[in-house]
Scaffold this motif. Structure first.
Motif, mmCIF file in Angstrom:
data_model
loop_
_atom_site.group_PDB
_atom_site.id
_atom_site.type_symbol
_atom_site.label_atom_id
_atom_site.label_comp_id
_atom_site.label_asym_id
_atom_site.label_seq_id
_atom_site.Cartn_x
_atom_site.Cartn_y
_atom_site.Cartn_z
ATOM 1 N N LYS A 194 0.828 -1.209 0.000
ATOM 2 C CA LYS A 194 0.000 0.000 0.000
ATOM 3 C C LYS A 194 0.862 1.258 0.000
ATOM 4 O O LYS A 194 0.581 2.221 -0.713
ATOM 5 C CB LYS A 194 -0.926 0.014 1.211
ATOM 6 N N GLY A 195 1.903 1.253 0.812
ATOM 7 C CA GLY A 195 2.786 2.415 0.880
ATOM 8 C C GLY A 195 3.520 2.654 -0.416
ATOM 9 O O GLY A 195 3.681 3.811 -0.845
ATOM 10 N N LEU A 196 3.965 1.590 -1.050
ATOM 11 C CA LEU A 196 4.666 1.725 -2.329
ATOM 12 C C LEU A 196 3.748 2.324 -3.387
ATOM 13 O O LEU A 196 4.132 3.263 -4.102
ATOM 14 C CB LEU A 196 5.196 0.370 -2.779
ATOM 15 N N VAL A 197 2.537 1.812 -3.480
ATOM 16 C CA VAL A 197 1.574 2.336 -4.457
ATOM 17 C C VAL A 197 1.262 3.799 -4.165
ATOM 18 O O VAL A 197 1.265 4.643 -5.072
ATOM 19 C CB VAL A 197 0.285 1.473 -4.466
ATOM 20 N N LEU A 198 1.032 4.117 -2.901
ATOM 21 C CA LEU A 198 0.722 5.495 -2.520
ATOM 22 C C LEU A 198 1.879 6.435 -2.845
ATOM 23 O O LEU A 198 1.668 7.515 -3.406
ATOM 24 C CB LEU A 198 0.386 5.574 -1.030
ATOM 25 N N VAL B 123 4.292 10.774 -6.044
ATOM 26 C CA VAL B 123 5.409 11.296 -6.837
ATOM 27 C C VAL B 123 4.921 11.676 -8.242
ATOM 28 O O VAL B 123 5.282 12.736 -8.765
ATOM 29 C CB VAL B 123 6.576 10.280 -6.895
ATOM 30 N N LEU B 124 4.107 10.831 -8.850
ATOM 31 C CA LEU B 124 3.565 11.152 -10.173
ATOM 32 C C LEU B 124 2.672 12.394 -10.125
ATOM 33 O O LEU B 124 2.760 13.269 -10.991
ATOM 34 C CB LEU B 124 2.794 9.964 -10.729
ATOM 35 N N ALA C 259 4.823 15.405 -9.763
ATOM 36 C CA ALA C 259 5.528 15.714 -11.009
ATOM 37 C C ALA C 259 4.614 16.409 -12.012
ATOM 38 O O ALA C 259 5.049 17.291 -12.758
ATOM 39 C CB ALA C 259 6.109 14.444 -11.606
ATOM 40 N N VAL C 260 3.346 16.028 -12.019
ATOM 41 C CA VAL C 260 2.396 16.629 -12.958
ATOM 42 C C VAL C 260 1.974 18.020 -12.493
ATOM 43 O O VAL C 260 1.933 18.968 -13.284
ATOM 44 C CB VAL C 260 1.159 15.717 -13.131
ATOM 45 N N ILE C 261 1.674 18.152 -11.211
ATOM 46 C CA ILE C 261 1.132 19.417 -10.701
ATOM 47 C C ILE C 261 2.220 20.472 -10.508
ATOM 48 O O ILE C 261 2.091 21.598 -10.969
ATOM 49 C CB ILE C 261 0.372 19.182 -9.378
ATOM 50 N N ASN C 262 3.282 20.119 -9.803
ATOM 51 C CA ASN C 262 4.326 21.097 -9.491
ATOM 52 C C ASN C 262 5.669 20.385 -9.476
ATOM 53 O O ASN C 262 6.101 19.878 -8.447
ATOM 54 C CB ASN C 262 4.036 21.752 -8.134
ATOM 55 N N HIS C 263 6.326 20.363 -10.594
ATOM 56 C CA HIS C 263 7.592 19.641 -10.698
ATOM 57 C C HIS C 263 8.786 20.433 -10.164
ATOM 58 O O HIS C 263 9.879 19.922 -10.077
ATOM 59 C CB HIS C 263 7.846 19.198 -12.139
ATOM 60 N N GLU C 264 8.583 21.699 -9.799
ATOM 61 C CA GLU C 264 9.683 22.510 -9.282
ATOM 62 C C GLU C 264 10.047 22.139 -7.851
ATOM 63 O O GLU C 264 11.221 22.150 -7.495
ATOM 64 C CB GLU C 264 9.322 23.988 -9.365
ATOM 65 N N TYR C 265 9.049 21.857 -7.024
ATOM 66 C CA TYR C 265 9.306 21.473 -5.628
ATOM 67 C C TYR C 265 8.715 20.083 -5.405
ATOM 68 O O TYR C 265 7.501 19.898 -5.479
ATOM 69 C CB TYR C 265 8.685 22.479 -4.659
ATOM 70 N N MET C 266 9.568 19.134 -5.147
ATOM 71 C CA MET C 266 9.124 17.748 -4.977
ATOM 72 C C MET C 266 8.761 17.481 -3.509
ATOM 73 O O MET C 266 9.512 16.861 -2.768
ATOM 74 C CB MET C 266 10.209 16.785 -5.457
ATOM 75 N N TRP C 267 7.595 17.954 -3.104
ATOM 76 C CA TRP C 267 7.129 17.743 -1.730
ATOM 77 C C TRP C 267 6.854 16.274 -1.456
ATOM 78 O O TRP C 267 6.897 15.826 -0.308
ATOM 79 C CB TRP C 267 5.877 18.564 -1.446
ATOM 80 N N SER C 268 6.598 15.508 -2.491
ATOM 81 C CA SER C 268 6.294 14.088 -2.303
ATOM 82 C C SER C 268 7.495 13.304 -1.770
ATOM 83 O O SER C 268 7.326 12.234 -1.181
ATOM 84 C CB SER C 268 5.798 13.477 -3.608
ATOM 85 N N LEU C 269 8.685 13.841 -1.954
ATOM 86 C CA LEU C 269 9.872 13.169 -1.411
ATOM 87 C C LEU C 269 9.874 13.177 0.117
ATOM 88 O O LEU C 269 10.418 12.273 0.744
ATOM 89 C CB LEU C 269 11.145 13.809 -1.965
#
Length: 92
Positions: free
Chosen positions: A27-31, A36-37, A40-50
């Motif tokens: 579940k965590g891997l899929v989430l 991350v995707l 990348a689509v919405i705001n690729h300048e700041y990678m908050w998903s990291l």
């Protein structure tokens, strides 16, 4: 018989913890991939998903240790393997 029953119960509980760990990992891997995707689509300048990925990775390691135990890289089996390896090299 009582000892056998308690061992069986402990084994069932351990299998349940392992199953729960694998479900958590999947579940965590899929989430994390989806976040991350999305990032990348919405705001690729700041990678908050990291940040989410880093937090989930810490939780993953903690759950892995609680489920499987702390890895011991230099246990007795390792020592025995290394000694056997050295002895076989010396005998050649």
């Amino acid at each position: 018989m009582n000892n056998e029953a308690s061992s069986y119960k402990a084994a069932i509980e351990q299998v349940g913890r392992i199953k729960s760990f694998y479900q958590f990992a999947l579940k965590g891997l899929v989430l994390c991939v989806l976040l991350v995707l999305l990032n990348a689509v919405i705001n690729h300048e700041y990678m908050w998903s990291l940040w989410v990925l880093a937090g989930w990775s810490i939780l993953f390691v903690l759950r892995w240790i609680s489920c499987f135990g702390f890895p011991s890289f230099f246990d007795r089996d390792w020592e025995k393997k290394q000694i056997d390896k050295r002895l076989s090299k010396m005998n050649k």
